[in-house]
Design an enzyme around this catalytic site. Structure first.
Site, PDB file in Angstrom:
ATOM      1  N   VAL A 142       0.330  -0.705   0.150  1.00 63.52           N
ATOM      2  CA  VAL A 142      -0.113   0.137   0.057  1.00 63.52           C
ATOM      3  C   VAL A 142       0.847   1.107  -0.107  1.00 63.52           C
ATOM      4  CG1 VAL A 142      -1.838  -0.764   1.124  1.00 63.52           C
ATOM      5  CG2 VAL A 142      -0.008  -0.210   2.901  1.00 63.52           C
ATOM      6  N   SER A 143      -0.164   2.079  -0.481  1.00 68.27           N
ATOM      7  CA  SER A 143       1.635   4.184  -0.919  1.00 68.27           C
ATOM      8  C   SER A 143       1.030   3.985   0.129  1.00 68.27           C
ATOM      9  CB  SER A 143       0.520   4.148  -1.821  1.00 68.27           C
ATOM     10  OG  SER A 143       0.861   3.629  -3.171  1.00 68.27           O
ATOM     11  N   THR A 144       0.508   4.343   1.524  1.00 65.87           N
ATOM     12  CA  THR A 144       0.228   5.266   2.384  1.00 65.87           C
ATOM     13  C   THR A 144       0.632   4.408   3.954  1.00 65.87           C
ATOM     14  OG1 THR A 144      -1.961   5.663   2.798  1.00 65.87           O
ATOM     15  CG2 THR A 144      -1.051   6.665   1.459  1.00 65.87           C
ATOM     16  N   GLN A 193      -3.372   3.140   5.183  1.00 64.60           N
ATOM     17  CA  GLN A 193      -4.247   1.799   4.528  1.00 64.60           C
ATOM     18  C   GLN A 193      -3.788   0.472   4.863  1.00 64.60           C
ATOM     19  OE1 GLN A 193      -2.651   2.964   0.275  1.00 64.60           O
ATOM     20  NE2 GLN A 193      -4.357   3.342  -0.674  1.00 64.60           N
ATOM     21  N   GLY A 240       3.451   1.669   2.812  1.00 66.00           N
ATOM     22  CA  GLY A 240       3.695   3.423   2.614  1.00 66.00           C
ATOM     23  C   GLY A 240       4.845   4.126   1.381  1.00 66.00           C
TER      24      GLY A 240
END
Length: 189
Positions: A9-11, A14, A40
């Site tokens: 996940v990018s953040t 999440q 992240g």
């Protein structure tokens, strides 16, 4: 023949629960120690520069399978995704993308991979273009873009102008007004 899962996940806010759930619901029994998770971490970062993917790469061997919920979990850069999957396939690892199937060395798999990765990058570029267009419209409508000034006081600006007009240096004026030099410069623009 072990089954590995890679979740990303990018953040930080999440979660990867939905990805793991989808993989399990598709019938892939992944051992708890064979799930590699990145929180992240942007898909723009090449796969081999991501800590968890690097660790996974050292553990996975010929005959094993790597399962991902979506192709974009491997990355957003077309060339990196293709290179990553080709490197895994060359090592005898099968890559399973849910909803897409098994990617291997067959011509059909290579075509599918190339098309999907290109579409993913195309979507990312469209998002960038839309963002730039929206910012241009806001700027044209007089919206102040960027970080707001901490200090927006007309009296302070007048005091600063008086100091500068009186020959005080920018640095001394900022010190006298108890603000940073960069704040003074932004305020006087």
């Amino acid at each position: 023949m072990a089954i590995f899962a890679y979740l990303r996940v990018s953040t930080q806010d999440q979660t990867t629960e939905q990805q793991l759930y989808a993989i399990e619901q598709a019938g892939h029994a992944v051992g708890e120690r064979l799930v590699y998770t990145e929180h992240g971490v942007s898909g723009k970062i090449p796969a081999m520069q991501r800590e968890q993917f690097k660790q996974l790469s050292t553990q996975i061997t010929s005959g094993d399978s790597l399962v991902v919920a979506k192709l974009d979990r491997l990355g957003r850069d077309t060339m990196d995704v293709i290179a990553t999957i080709e490197a895994l396939i060359a090592r005898g690892v099968s890559v399973v993308v849910l909803g897409l199937g098994v990617l291997d060395s067959s011509p059909t798999s290579r075509l599918t991979l190339t098309m999907l990765a290109a579409i993913s990058q195309f979507e990312r570029e469209l998002i960038g273009e839309r963002t730039k267009a929206a910012l241009a419209i806001k700027k044209a409508n007089g919206v102040q873009l960027g970080r707001p000034m901490k200090i927006n006081n007309a009296d302070l600006k007048a005091s600063a102008q008086a100091l500068l007009d009186g020959g005080t240096s920018w640095r001394k004026a900022a010190t006298d007004l108890n603000i940073s030099l960069s704040t003074l410069q932004r305020m006087m623009k």
